[in-house]
Design a protein around this motif. Structure first.
Motif, PDB file in Angstrom:
ATOM      1  N   GLU A  28      65.139 -69.406 -25.335  1.00 31.23           N
ATOM      2  CA  GLU A  28      64.259 -70.353 -25.010  1.00 31.23           C
ATOM      3  C   GLU A  28      63.044 -69.392 -24.720  1.00 31.23           C
ATOM      4  N   LYS A  29      62.930 -68.391 -24.097  1.00 39.16           N
ATOM      5  CA  LYS A  29      61.970 -67.556 -23.755  1.00 39.16           C
ATOM      6  C   LYS A  29      61.376 -67.113 -24.977  1.00 39.16           C
ATOM      7  N   LYS A  30      62.151 -66.613 -25.921  1.00 41.55           N
ATOM      8  CA  LYS A  30      61.490 -66.157 -27.347  1.00 41.55           C
ATOM      9  C   LYS A  30      60.903 -67.348 -28.062  1.00 41.55           C
ATOM     10  N   GLU A  31      61.608 -68.667 -27.906  1.00 40.95           N
ATOM     11  CA  GLU A  31      60.917 -69.701 -28.717  1.00 40.95           C
ATOM     12  C   GLU A  31      59.392 -69.990 -28.258  1.00 40.95           C
ATOM     13  N   MET A  32      59.699 -70.288 -26.842  1.00 44.76           N
ATOM     14  CA  MET A  32      58.147 -70.686 -26.017  1.00 44.76           C
ATOM     15  C   MET A  32      57.216 -69.586 -26.587  1.00 44.76           C
ATOM     16  N   TYR A  33      57.417 -68.263 -26.302  1.00 42.65           N
ATOM     17  CA  TYR A  33      56.417 -67.158 -26.612  1.00 42.65           C
ATOM     18  C   TYR A  33      55.946 -67.311 -27.968  1.00 42.65           C
ATOM     19  N   ASP A  34      56.720 -67.374 -28.804  1.00 43.82           N
ATOM     20  CA  ASP A  34      56.462 -67.672 -30.289  1.00 43.82           C
ATOM     21  C   ASP A  34      55.483 -68.701 -30.601  1.00 43.82           C
TER      22      ASP A  34
END
Length: 844
Positions: A342-348
């Motif tokens: 989730e962190k990676k998705e939101m960072y993107d």
């Protein structure tokens, strides 16, 4: 909303007001996509219609709202936290043993104490179980009882509090030994471990016993508050509470122990953002009390002997750690930790925003402390405005965390919405999380009135740079997917002073004013604040808390690289009669259901952040719009004394000399005296601006001696003054803010102005506060009737016998000039006379 620590607390936020302290105590974030403008959502943040998505009707009052007969609006006194730090202008006041902060802590704790409750009441009302846990507690008790005999022998042999630690530690470990791994705490002796403060201004602390958050590795060494779940403080023979009276003991040992315990409670609440926490004390070998802290106050249990009443600690720890899987009782059930994916998705998604893509280069940097937080956002569905509950993803460090124990406890985060999947970059909001006192009107009402006024009068809020509210959520309202009872306090000392947990979504996102790029940018920011005050005033709203933390610079620069300023935080605002009428007309449904403090009463409430409060408010006048304009002047002075190369005679201590007073009378006196003196700063447009504003402030506060009629400041006059000087030549191109570092106060080598003006006024005022205390029959200090300004003046003017000043921890003893009269440095000049210092500009 700022990263700066000197927010109001409400300093005391929280922000502050009069220090009627000493009262109970005589001795306390590269893509080419542009950053989008804020969405132009409907301005009625607090209204909605029924829609299919889950939503919150913030126009509906809660059943818990008090009636006017129940509420009590209290003066905002300085509390530990940013409120107090606006007063900590020297390193001396940041030390662990500094007298004044300790007095402030103790005063705040004494006022926040609700009382003692029985163990039956505690486990029924303050730590209840959703089912019958008797069998589970009995099993824990039987297993742990094996260690009681050894513990008793060890306690009998103990000769100090350190000797009582190991037996209790072993017993507690036995109690939790069979807890599920995901719920089990690590328990350690931490009395030699320094736990860093929540901010750089705080000294470290050393709790005696530490119990970790649930589910941590058994090999972890608890060293930071992030890992701590609860603590226990041990004393040899000091019980904080008098068992006979149920009151906090008024001894130095008890007060010091209380401050120590409450700081631990504050650190637990501040670090985890919980709704309430529990801490324990131990004394007289085997006696204990359990304390429960929330943002309204705290309660304590009656004392119990853990060697004899062997069911209490097992029941306490079982319920604290096993009620909810993986979390503790008191944790906020609307906050969760995002997964790695989730962190990676939101960072993107965040990287579609050019500013934050450049600011945060890696996922780790942007999401190390990320959370999911539930809030509400206004949306138009079928031509109706609905307020939908959404999950917000926080990134970067929190913008602001107010670290006081009681009060609003405001926390501000940068967030993007989970369901914001637009093709353009996601909108970045500031999420404001705070605890509103139930007797105060929701902040969203003021945002909505200002927005509606602008809409009706064709004022472009975006062009003006004004804050927009995009959603408001009261977590204490019933009928939601979370436990609403968790989000209203229950420990306030008085009826009507409980608090409700609220959240707002705001744009733009701001950074601290004290990072201005030039003094001209600073002056321009202040002029923007005046303009925002003018629009709000025309809408019928007074801000009442103009301060450094409430005037911010937009975090993302505009296309010209300029960081525009904006005024925000209307927590302590109030309507004018015209404003209330406008609200009642435009928001009829909400207005009919409002049960908040009457305007006349509210305007008499003492509000503001201490250094910036207008003289008239300090002198007990009802708050008016010209007082907010005066606060702009004191904010300018504050910024110049802390962040520019001024030439004031007191040098780095000049800010302390002017703003370091601890009573209203002293603050008023020093500010009046300041207006009669030239300000030490190189000639140029900034000094000219300052002088013109000073004249307006002085005309607004004429001499008390000659009783001249005041000429109140107006928005038009102040805006014209700023416009004139901002248009002049001579502004330095890049004299950016100097970082303020609190100086060490060395009275033996420091000039007379600090010693005779700052010390004597502060000290004599302190003594007067002590004089207004008397002892009751139990030896506790109780306040006597507060003196009126006229009575205070007569008392100061009365002859006094010579006596030595008491020496406080930060300043050397001196005498006031004139044997009890006001210091001569603060007297008004004779009519027709002026004082001028060559090269510094101002002439009176």
């Amino acid at each position: 909303m700022s990263t700066t620590p000197s927010n109001s607390a409400s300093v005391p936020g929280e922000s502050s007001g009069t220090l009627d302290a000493f009262r109970a105590l005589a001795t306390p974030q590269s893509t080419s996509r542009p950053t989008p403008a804020a969405p132009r959502t409907p301005p009625t943040s607090g209204t909605q219609s029924t829609g299919n998505p889950p939503h919150v009707d913030s126009s509906q009052p809660s059943a818990a709202q008090p009636s006017l007969d129940d509420v009590k609006v209290t003066p905002r006194v300085p509390k530990p936290g940013p409120s107090a730090r606006t007063l900590y202008n020297t390193k001396n006041l940041q030390k662990q043993d500094a007298t004044r902060p300790r007095l402030m802590w103790a005063e705040s704790m004494m006022k926040g104490f609700k009382g003692v409750v029985s163990m039956e009441t505690f486990f029924k009302e303050y730590l209840p179980s959703s089912d019958d846990d008797s069998a589970a507690v009995t099993n824990i008790q039987e297993r742990a009882d094996v260690s009681l005999s050894t513990a008793k022998d060890s306690l009998d042999a103990a000769r100090n509090e350190n000797g009582t630690s190991e037996p209790l530690l072993n017993y507690l470990k036995e109690v939790v030994s069979n807890f599920p791994e995901g719920n089990k705490p690590v328990i350690q002796d931490t009395h030699n471990t320094e736990f860093p403060g929540l901010n750089k201004h705080e000294h470290p602390t050393k709790p005696d016993l530490g119990m970790s958050r649930p589910g941590l590795s058994a090999t972890i060494i608890i060293r930071v508050w992030t890992n701590m779940g609860t603590i226990k403080e041990l004393k040899w023979d000091v019980d904080l509470i008098d068992a006979a009276t149920g009151r906090i003991r008024n001894s130095k040992e008890a007060r010091d122990a209380l401050v120590q315990l409450c700081k631990s409670g504050r650190n637990l609440l501040g670090e985890h953002g919980g709704c309430h926490v529990y801490v324990l004390t131990g004394f007289n070998r085997s006696l204990c009390r359990i304390f429960r802290f929330d943002r309204g106050g705290f309660v304590a249990t009656e004392a119990f002997d853990w060697l004899k009443e062997t069911d209490i600690l097992p029941r306490f720890l079982h319920r604290l750690y096993n009620t909810f899987p993986g979390r503790m009782v008191g944790d906020d059930d609307t906050i969760s930790i995002p997964s790695k994916s989730e962190k990676k998705e939101m960072y993107d998604r965040l990287c579609d925003n050019a500013h934050y893509n450049q600011r945060y280069q890696t996922v780790e940097e942007a999401t190390k402390k990320s959370l999911w937080i539930k809030a509400a956002v206004n949306r138009v569905v079928d031509n109706k405005t609905v307020s939908e509950v959404v999950r917000c993803f926080t990134f970067g460090e929190p913008l602001s965390i107010v670290d006081s124990l009681f009060g609003r406890a405001t926390r501000v985060y940068r967030v993007i919405l989970e369901d914001d999947k637009s093709e353009s970059a996601p909108t970045v909001f500031a999420l404001k999380d705070s605890w509103r006192q139930t007797c105060r009107r929701p902040e969203v009402d003021y945002y909505d009135v200002i927005a509606r006024y602008c809409e009706k009068n064709n004022i472009d809020m975006d062009e003006e740079g004004m804050v927009r509210c995009h959603g408001s959520l009261d977590l204490a309202d019933e009928g939601q997917s979370w436990d609403s009872s968790l989000h209203v306090t229950s420990d306030a000392a008085e009826q009507g002073l409980e608090r409700r947990h609220t959240r707002l979504l705001l744009t733009p996102v701001g950074g601290p004013l004290n990072e201005f790029k030039s003094t001209k940018a600073l002056a321009k920011a202040l002029s923007v604040a005046v303009r925002h005050l003018q629009i709000a005033s025309d809408a019928g709203v007074m801000h009442r808390d103009v301060s450094e933390g409430n005037l911010l610079l937009q975090e993302a620069p505009d296309e010209h690289g300029e960081q525009k300023a904006f005024l925000l935080d209307w927590d302590y605002a109030e309507f004018t009669p015209e404003g209330l009428k406008f609200f009642e007309t435009e928001f009829e449904t909400r207005a009919k259901k409002s049960t908040y403090t009457e305007i006349k009463k509210s305007l008499k409430d003492f509000t503001g952040t201490l250094p910036f409060i207008a003289i008239g408010v300090l002198e007990r006048n009802a708050h008016a719009k010209h007082h907010d304009l005066e606060s702009i002047y004191w904010l300018l002075i504050w910024m110049m004394l802390r962040h520019t190369a001024h030439t004031e005679r007191d040098g780095p201590l000049a800010c302390n000399a002017l703003f370091g007073q601890w009573t209203d009378d002293a603050r008023s006196t020093i500010k009046r005296g300041h207006l009669d003196k030239p300000f030490g700063y190189p000639k140029g447009p900034l000094l000219n601006l300052l002088d013109d504003l000073a004249r307006q402030v002085k005309n607004q506060n004429p001499s008390l001696r000659f009783r001249d009629s005041p000429k109140h400041m107006t928005h038009e006059e102040v805006l014209a003054t700023f416009a004139t000087h901002l248009a002049s030549d001579g502004w330095p191109p890049a004299d950016k803010a100097i970082e303020f570092s609190a100086p060490e106060l060395k009275t033996e080598t420091h000039g007379l102005s600090i010693q005779t003006v700052h010390q004597s006024v502060s000290r004599s005022s302190q003594k007067r506060r002590a004089d207004e205390l008397e002892l009751d029959g139990d030896g506790d200090y109780v306040p006597t009737t507060r003196l009126t300004p006229a009575e205070s003046q007569r008392k100061r003017s009365a002859p006094k016998r010579a006596r030595k000043d008491e020496t406080n921890s930060n300043q050397a003893p001196t005498r006031s000039r004139g044997g009890g009269k006001k210091p001569t440095a603060t007297k008004q000049p004779e009519p027709g006379r002026s004082r001028k210092v060559s090269g510094t500009g101002r002439q009176r």
